[in-house]
Design a protein around this motif. Structure first.
Motif, short mmCIF file in Angstrom:
data_model
loop_
_atom_site.label_atom_id
_atom_site.label_comp_id
_atom_site.label_asym_id
_atom_site.label_seq_id
_atom_site.Cartn_x
_atom_site.Cartn_y
_atom_site.Cartn_z
N ASN A 286 0.60 -1.08 0.17
CA ASN A 286 0.19 0.13 -0.43
C ASN A 286 0.72 1.35 0.03
OD1 ASN A 286 -2.65 -1.02 0.63
ND2 ASN A 286 -1.72 -2.92 2.00
N ALA A 287 2.38 1.55 0.03
CA ALA A 287 3.24 2.32 -0.54
C ALA A 287 2.84 3.21 -1.33
CB ALA A 287 4.85 1.74 0.09
N PRO A 288 3.06 4.27 -1.01
CA PRO A 288 2.73 5.16 -1.96
C PRO A 288 3.50 5.34 -3.58
CG PRO A 288 3.47 6.40 -0.64
CD PRO A 288 3.25 4.79 -0.11
N TYR A 289 2.99 5.40 -4.75
CA TYR A 289 4.10 5.16 -5.66
C TYR A 289 4.83 6.23 -6.22
CZ TYR A 289 4.69 3.84 -10.96
OH TYR A 289 5.40 3.84 -12.04
N LEU A 290 6.28 5.84 -5.37
CA LEU A 290 7.49 7.21 -5.73
C LEU A 290 6.50 8.34 -4.18
CD1 LEU A 290 8.65 6.46 -8.89
CD2 LEU A 290 9.41 5.95 -6.89
N ILE B 35 10.68 13.19 -12.21
CA ILE B 35 12.25 12.89 -12.63
C ILE B 35 12.56 13.75 -11.94
CG2 ILE B 35 13.99 12.99 -14.63
CD1 ILE B 35 12.38 10.78 -15.94
N LEU B 36 12.07 15.73 -12.58
CA LEU B 36 13.31 16.56 -12.36
C LEU B 36 12.91 16.96 -10.09
CD1 LEU B 36 10.97 18.93 -14.43
CD2 LEU B 36 13.71 18.42 -14.84
N ARG B 37 11.85 16.80 -9.80
CA ARG B 37 12.06 16.90 -8.29
C ARG B 37 12.83 15.80 -8.05
NH1 ARG B 37 8.52 18.92 -5.24
NH2 ARG B 37 8.31 20.81 -6.51
N ALA B 38 13.50 14.56 -8.88
CA ALA B 38 14.14 13.58 -7.51
C ALA B 38 15.50 14.49 -7.98
CB ALA B 38 14.00 12.04 -8.32
N MET B 39 15.67 15.06 -9.30
CA MET B 39 16.95 15.86 -9.60
C MET B 39 17.45 17.03 -8.33
SD MET B 39 17.39 16.02 -13.77
CE MET B 39 17.57 13.92 -14.59
N GLY B 40 16.14 17.17 -7.71
CA GLY B 40 16.48 18.19 -6.70
C GLY B 40 15.73 19.84 -7.26
N TYR B 41 15.39 20.10 -8.32
CA TYR B 41 14.61 21.31 -8.74
C TYR B 41 13.44 21.42 -7.37
CZ TYR B 41 17.60 21.04 -12.38
OH TYR B 41 18.64 21.32 -13.40
N LEU C 96 15.68 3.09 -18.28
CA LEU C 96 15.84 3.15 -16.65
C LEU C 96 14.37 3.75 -15.54
CD1 LEU C 96 17.66 2.34 -13.77
CD2 LEU C 96 18.60 4.53 -14.00
N MET C 97 14.09 4.81 -16.33
CA MET C 97 13.40 5.63 -15.89
C MET C 97 11.59 5.25 -15.64
SD MET C 97 14.36 8.27 -14.31
CE MET C 97 15.55 7.62 -14.36
N SER C 98 11.76 3.84 -17.03
CA SER C 98 10.75 3.25 -17.17
C SER C 98 10.57 2.21 -15.91
CB SER C 98 10.57 2.91 -18.59
OG SER C 98 9.40 1.41 -18.90
N LYS C 99 11.89 1.47 -15.59
CA LYS C 99 12.24 -0.03 -15.26
C LYS C 99 11.62 0.77 -13.56
CE LYS C 99 15.49 -2.99 -13.21
NZ LYS C 99 16.31 -3.21 -13.19
N SER C 100 12.37 1.74 -13.37
CA SER C 100 12.06 2.60 -11.56
C SER C 100 9.83 2.65 -11.51
CB SER C 100 12.62 3.45 -11.86
OG SER C 100 14.02 3.49 -12.04
N PHE C 101 9.42 3.51 -12.54
CA PHE C 101 7.80 3.54 -12.43
C PHE C 101 7.21 2.44 -12.75
CE2 PHE C 101 9.33 8.17 -14.92
CZ PHE C 101 9.61 8.84 -13.86
N THR D 267 15.88 5.69 -2.76
CA THR D 267 16.20 5.17 -3.76
C THR D 267 16.23 5.33 -5.19
OG1 THR D 267 15.94 2.87 -2.94
CG2 THR D 267 16.87 2.42 -4.78
N PHE D 268 14.94 6.07 -5.23
CA PHE D 268 14.39 6.88 -7.17
C PHE D 268 15.58 7.33 -7.03
CE2 PHE D 268 12.09 9.33 -9.32
CZ PHE D 268 12.36 9.22 -10.56
N VAL D 269 15.73 8.34 -5.49
CA VAL D 269 16.90 10.13 -5.86
C VAL D 269 17.88 9.34 -6.04
CG1 VAL D 269 17.36 11.53 -5.09
CG2 VAL D 269 14.63 11.23 -4.68
N GLU D 270 18.35 8.60 -5.61
CA GLU D 270 19.67 7.62 -5.54
C GLU D 270 19.93 7.72 -6.41
OE1 GLU D 270 23.27 5.10 -3.27
OE2 GLU D 270 20.64 4.66 -2.99
N ASP D 271 19.48 6.89 -7.79
CA ASP D 271 19.39 6.00 -8.71
C ASP D 271 18.96 7.29 -10.10
OD1 ASP D 271 19.25 3.79 -7.78
OD2 ASP D 271 16.95 2.95 -8.71
#
Length: 552
Positions: A99-103, A397-403, A501-506, A515-519
């Protein structure tokens, strides 16, 4: 069951009259006194004994024997408690992960992603990684040209530059290179009307012709129009006798010398058609590739009015907060035509998917066939990273990059498939997101609306000069921008997402945000427009390093 087994055991012991026999029955450690010669080692009673009773010797506190000590019973209770507690934790963990949120959590059309700390290189590449190369394709200063007079060249070549603005730009660069290879005079290329863009822009409507001809005067003879002595000009557009049509894609320089040049010498004027991607990269001399860069980065300049409007938009992007601020340019490729042509599957209602299927069947019937193979094809393309990123995926993706939320973003895009509903998650996460239509008034853009390519040129310049450029799918626009920013010194970040890679993570429901942010961070450290050595069959327009740049 445990109570029943215990009562039965007590009853059998009570019915036993012999103490010795009772002990033999009760203890698992005492065997029947039977010799191997007379009977088998195990009796039928032994075989009927429950399987778990064989482990009593290892765990005596689990036995039903009343002689087990009180300490063993306490140990049993403690172990049972520990096992039960561990089981509860395990079940809770599984349920929590399912039941964890999807990223990121999604509330209607609003995405909520955790905050990510901004890195020091958020807005530019590290200086240490960008100082080893410098551009060197400009024309030599004070050099002596060995170019023969126009009347001594081998003839004239006429080029139809097909496609949109950026494909036309590549065709023009290749036309100059081919003219140089064959020592021919180039007639100013005609920008052919494109079926998609439906635009009839002439060369002089978009590019500075005087600068173009003057800058290349020591390399190639270029004339504005077909020579007057050639009376039947329509032949260059319609006659097969005046057209070279058998040029293979990515042809080597030698092909033009062996197959095209003899016909030019014979006819004096020849049209080359089609001419898209008709010159290779690693199968032509290095000086020819350098000439292509000279055309692309120095000779082809947009008209002053386009440059001035771009400067105005860039200034507004850099001062939207009241103080000087950096800005990001996002090339969002999610128009209906791109979505359809990709043959990828995207989030949407059944009605949307049905309409898209009909659209694909109409526009690309040979690829569509009966549609039965498309689902497997879509999965394979997404796995290989060949599908356009959706606006919602771009936001994550942009948020995970830190923007941060305050990031100023200029969007270069056509009409996004799905309209405002499709753009809503991206726009909610980054509210300071604008297009040229929102940044300039209708009156300011009116002069450029005469030609679609003029508006495309405006997007090109605003993206080219941004602090960070982000592409979401391939194409000539993105690779020309990335190549030009590399040629300007590699300092400006040009982010090319790893869509595979993004498709695999999503698609991973157990992927945690950390983990997603690190990847994302690790993967894209080297996908920001840094210097890259060229390789066989490389794309000159995206990576001009070796032929067009020199060691600093």
């Amino acid at each position: 069951m445990a109570e029943l087994r215990h009562s039965s055991s007590l009853g059998s012991r009570a019915a036993t009259t012999s103490p010795k026999k009772r002990d033999e029955d009760a203890s698992p450690l005492i065997h029947d006194q039977i010799t191997d010669d007379d009977h088998p080692r195990h009796t039928f009673r032994d075989r009927d004994r429950p399987f778990w009773s064989n482990f009593h010797c290892l765990c005596p506190f689990f036995t039903d024997d009343p002689r087990v000590s009180q300490l063993s019973s306490k140990i049993s209770l403690i172990l049972l408690f520990i096992i039960s507690f561990a089981g509860v934790i395990l079940v809770f963990s599984i349920v929590h992960r399912l039941n964890a949120p999807y990223l990121c959590t999604k509330d209607g059309i609003v995405l909520h992603c955790p905050h990510v700390k901004e890195s020091s290189s958020l807005w530019e590449n590290p200086l240490s990684a960008t100082t080893s190369w410098k551009p060197c394709a400009e024309r030599p200063v004070g050099g002596i040209s060995d170019l023969p007079p126009e009347n001594e060249t081998n003839g004239y070549i006429f080029i139809h530059a097909e496609g949109g603005l950026n494909q036309q730009r590549i065709v023009i660069c290749n036309a100059v290179a081919v003219a140089k290879i064959m020592n021919a005079t180039l007639i100013l290329p005609v920008l052919k009307q494109d079926q998609i863009w439906k635009d009839q822009t002439k060369f002089e409507d978009i590019f500075d012709v005087d600068h173009f001809i003057d800058y290349l005067k020591d390399d190639v003879h270029i004339v504005r129009d077909i020579p007057e002595w050639f009376t039947d000009k329509s032949e260059l557009f319609t006659s097969i006798r005046r057209t070279v049509k058998n040029i293979p894609k990515y042809a080597p320089a030698q092909f033009y010398i062996d197959n095209v040049l003899p016909r030019i010498k014979e006819k004096k004027i020849m049209a080359l058609k089609p001419f898209v991607d008709r010159l290779g990269y690693d199968n032509v001399p290095p000086e020819i590739n350098k000439l292509r860069c000279r055309v692309n980065y120095h000779a082809l300049k947009f008209l002053p009015e386009i440059e001035q409007m771009a400067d105005l938009l860039i200034s507004r992007m850099r001062n939207r907060t009241g103080n000087p601020n950096p800005y990001m340019a996002l090339h969002l490729r999610f128009e209906k035509g791109m979505v359809g042509l990709s043959f990828c599957d995207f989030v949407g209602t059944r009605e949307e998917k049905a309409k898209m299927a009909e659209y694909r069947k109409k526009e690309w019937p040979r690829r569509y066939k009966n549609g039965s193979h498309l689902w497997q094809l879509a999965l394979q393309k997404r796995k290989e990273g060949r599908c356009p990123l959706e606006p919602e995926e771009v936001a994550v993706i942009l948020r995970a990059m830190g923007y941060p939320k305050e990031t100023q973003i200029y969007v270069a895009s056509g009409q996004v498939y799905g309209g405002q509903n499709r753009m809503a998650p991206l726009r909610n996460m980054f509210p300071n997101l604008v297009t040229k239509e929102e940044l300039a008034s209708k009156e300011e853009l009116a002069a450029l609306r005469k030609h679609v390519t003029s508006l495309a040129a405006l997007d090109f310049l605003v993206c080219l000069r941004s602090d960070v450029f982000v592409m979401t799918h391939g194409g000539n626009f993105a690779k020309l921008i990335i190549g030009a920013r590399r040629y300007m010194g590699h300092r400006q970040k040009s982010i090319k997402p790893d869509k595979g890679l993004m498709s695999k993570s999503f698609g991973d429901p157990y992927m945690s945000w950390a983990t997603f942010v690190e990847d994302v961070g690790v993967t894209h450290q080297t996908r920001t427009g840094l210097p890259e050595e060229t390789f066989p069959n490389y794309d000159l327009w995206e990576n001009p390093l070796t032929p067009c740049m020199c060691k600093a």
